[in-house]
Design a protein around this motif. Structure first.
Motif, PDB file in Angstrom:
ATOM      1  N   LEU A  53      63.010  40.580  26.724  1.00  0.00           N
ATOM      2  CA  LEU A  53      61.757  40.094  26.151  1.00  0.00           C
ATOM      3  C   LEU A  53      61.557  38.653  26.602  1.00  0.00           C
ATOM      4  CD1 LEU A  53      59.315  40.491  24.294  1.00  0.00           C
ATOM      5  CD2 LEU A  53      60.739  39.698  22.398  1.00  0.00           C
ATOM      6  N   TYR A  54      60.480  38.393  27.323  1.00  0.00           N
ATOM      7  CA  TYR A  54      60.151  37.037  27.777  1.00  0.00           C
ATOM      8  C   TYR A  54      59.387  36.346  26.659  1.00  0.00           C
ATOM      9  CZ  TYR A  54      57.899  33.251  30.303  1.00  0.00           C
ATOM     10  OH  TYR A  54      57.458  32.021  30.709  1.00  0.00           O
ATOM     11  N   GLU A  55      59.883  35.180  26.243  1.00  0.00           N
ATOM     12  CA  GLU A  55      59.247  34.454  25.151  1.00  0.00           C
ATOM     13  C   GLU A  55      58.865  33.031  25.551  1.00  0.00           C
ATOM     14  OE1 GLU A  55      60.993  36.069  21.120  1.00  0.00           O
ATOM     15  OE2 GLU A  55      62.658  35.545  22.481  1.00  0.00           O
ATOM     16  N   GLY A  56      58.755  32.791  26.846  1.00  0.00           N
ATOM     17  CA  GLY A  56      58.410  31.457  27.335  1.00  0.00           C
ATOM     18  C   GLY A  56      56.976  31.068  27.026  1.00  0.00           C
ATOM     19  N   VAL A  57      56.683  29.783  27.188  1.00  0.00           N
ATOM     20  CA  VAL A  57      55.346  29.246  26.937  1.00  0.00           C
ATOM     21  C   VAL A  57      54.413  29.569  28.113  1.00  0.00           C
ATOM     22  CG1 VAL A  57      54.022  27.137  26.526  1.00  0.00           C
ATOM     23  CG2 VAL A  57      56.286  27.416  25.503  1.00  0.00           C
ATOM     24  N   THR A  58      54.917  29.429  29.329  1.00  0.00           N
ATOM     25  CA  THR A  58      54.134  29.726  30.518  1.00  0.00           C
ATOM     26  C   THR A  58      53.914  31.236  30.583  1.00  0.00           C
ATOM     27  OG1 THR A  58      55.245  27.896  31.637  1.00  0.00           O
ATOM     28  CG2 THR A  58      54.077  29.466  33.030  1.00  0.00           C
ATOM     29  N   PRO A  59      52.694  31.694  30.895  1.00  0.00           N
ATOM     30  CA  PRO A  59      52.468  33.140  31.016  1.00  0.00           C
ATOM     31  C   PRO A  59      53.462  33.767  31.995  1.00  0.00           C
ATOM     32  CG  PRO A  59      50.388  31.970  31.056  1.00  0.00           C
ATOM     33  CD  PRO A  59      51.471  30.927  31.108  1.00  0.00           C
ATOM     34  N   VAL A  60      53.936  34.950  31.664  1.00  0.00           N
ATOM     35  CA  VAL A  60      55.021  35.591  32.408  1.00  0.00           C
ATOM     36  C   VAL A  60      54.678  35.782  33.889  1.00  0.00           C
ATOM     37  CG1 VAL A  60      54.382  37.977  31.826  1.00  0.00           C
ATOM     38  CG2 VAL A  60      56.766  37.418  32.304  1.00  0.00           C
ATOM     39  N   PHE A  61      53.452  36.180  34.218  1.00  0.00           N
ATOM     40  CA  PHE A  61      53.074  36.366  35.625  1.00  0.00           C
ATOM     41  C   PHE A  61      53.104  35.045  36.375  1.00  0.00           C
ATOM     42  CE2 PHE A  61      50.719  40.601  36.343  1.00  0.00           C
ATOM     43  CZ  PHE A  61      51.693  41.282  35.648  1.00  0.00           C
ATOM     44  N   GLU A  62      52.673  33.991  35.733  1.00  0.00           N
ATOM     45  CA  GLU A  62      52.693  32.673  36.357  1.00  0.00           C
ATOM     46  C   GLU A  62      54.134  32.183  36.520  1.00  0.00           C
ATOM     47  OE1 GLU A  62      51.122  28.190  35.333  1.00  0.00           O
ATOM     48  OE2 GLU A  62      49.967  29.897  34.577  1.00  0.00           O
ATOM     49  N   ILE A  70      49.884  38.281  43.917  1.00  0.00           N
ATOM     50  CA  ILE A  70      48.656  39.077  43.809  1.00  0.00           C
ATOM     51  C   ILE A  70      47.560  38.445  44.656  1.00  0.00           C
ATOM     52  CG2 ILE A  70      46.798  39.781  42.244  1.00  0.00           C
ATOM     53  CD1 ILE A  70      49.001  40.095  40.067  1.00  0.00           C
ATOM     54  N   ARG A  71      47.424  37.131  44.560  1.00  0.00           N
ATOM     55  CA  ARG A  71      46.407  36.434  45.359  1.00  0.00           C
ATOM     56  C   ARG A  71      46.641  36.660  46.849  1.00  0.00           C
ATOM     57  NH1 ARG A  71      46.766  32.246  48.015  1.00  0.00           N
ATOM     58  NH2 ARG A  71      48.593  31.385  47.006  1.00  0.00           N
ATOM     59  N   LYS A  72      47.898  36.491  47.289  1.00  0.00           N
ATOM     60  CA  LYS A  72      48.232  36.689  48.702  1.00  0.00           C
ATOM     61  C   LYS A  72      48.010  38.132  49.134  1.00  0.00           C
ATOM     62  CE  LYS A  72      52.085  33.752  48.549  1.00  0.00           C
ATOM     63  NZ  LYS A  72      53.464  33.525  48.927  1.00  0.00           N
ATOM     64  N   ALA A  73      48.303  39.057  48.242  1.00  0.00           N
ATOM     65  CA  ALA A  73      48.164  40.475  48.578  1.00  0.00           C
ATOM     66  C   ALA A  73      46.721  40.873  48.830  1.00  0.00           C
ATOM     67  CB  ALA A  73      48.745  41.339  47.463  1.00  0.00           C
ATOM     68  N   LEU A  74      45.797  40.105  48.308  1.00  0.00           N
ATOM     69  CA  LEU A  74      44.389  40.449  48.464  1.00  0.00           C
ATOM     70  C   LEU A  74      43.699  39.684  49.590  1.00  0.00           C
ATOM     71  CD1 LEU A  74      43.457  40.653  44.687  1.00  0.00           C
ATOM     72  CD2 LEU A  74      44.056  42.524  46.246  1.00  0.00           C
ATOM     73  N   GLU A  75      44.403  38.760  50.229  1.00  0.00           N
ATOM     74  CA  GLU A  75      43.804  37.995  51.320  1.00  0.00           C
ATOM     75  C   GLU A  75      43.735  38.839  52.586  1.00  0.00           C
ATOM     76  OE1 GLU A  75      45.965  34.350  51.801  1.00  0.00           O
ATOM     77  OE2 GLU A  75      45.206  33.538  49.914  1.00  0.00           O
TER      78      GLU A  75
END
Length: 168
Positions: A53-62, A70-75
């Protein structure tokens, strides 16, 4: 209680389709789904991956750099570590991938530069096909090679990386 794939929606489909002996850890940021995944994997997977369980402050994907992936995959242009790059053009029925040596010039001569760039591109193309869920007709324009041995080596290398995909 019995939890079925269909009861878990998209998450259940991901578990069904992607969890295998190659997955050793699942990280989730939803406490409710964490419990479901934990009990589900215990029940259906003998080599159960570690569920955290990830409980960090920064969003898990970030936090894990997934947003960048994801951004690179769509370029349209995908840069390779060597400085070579791919140009990926998709239509509804056809995908064309062009391989370019770009800034890649570290091999001892042009023949080896081209072979190395094409082999690196083959690995990334296999990855991009999975990431983008590309199917249908796919045309790859590798950098031209004169040596039949190099062409054969590239084809074997490409087939090796394509064989990791569940889809054909």
């Amino acid at each position: 209680p019995c939890i079925l794939y269909r009861d878990m929606g998209a998450l259940g489909r991901v578990l069904r389709d992607e969890v295998s002996g190659k997955i050793d850890q699942i990280i989730i940021d939803d406490p409710d789904e964490f419990e479901n995944i934990e009990s589900f994997t215990e029940r259906f997977y003998p080599d159960k991956p570690d569920v955290s369980l990830y409980e960090g402050v920064t969003p898990v994907f970030e936090y894990f750099g997934i947003e960048d992936e994801i951004r690179k995959a769509l370029e349209r242009k995908v840069w390779l570590k060597s400085g070579a790059y791919l140009v990926i053009d998709q239509t509804e029925a056809l995908t064309v991938i062009d391989v370019n040596t770009g800034k890649f010039t570290t091999a001892p001569d042009m023949r080896h530069t081209v072979l190395a760039a094409n082999k690196e591109a083959a690995e990334e193309i296999a990855r991009q096909l999975r990431l983008r869920a590309i199917g249908g007709i796919i045309v790859v324009d590798f950098v031209d090679m004169e040596s039949e041995n190099d062409k054969h080596e590239l084809l074997q290398h490409f087939q090796k990386f394509l064989s990791h995909d569940r889809l054909k």
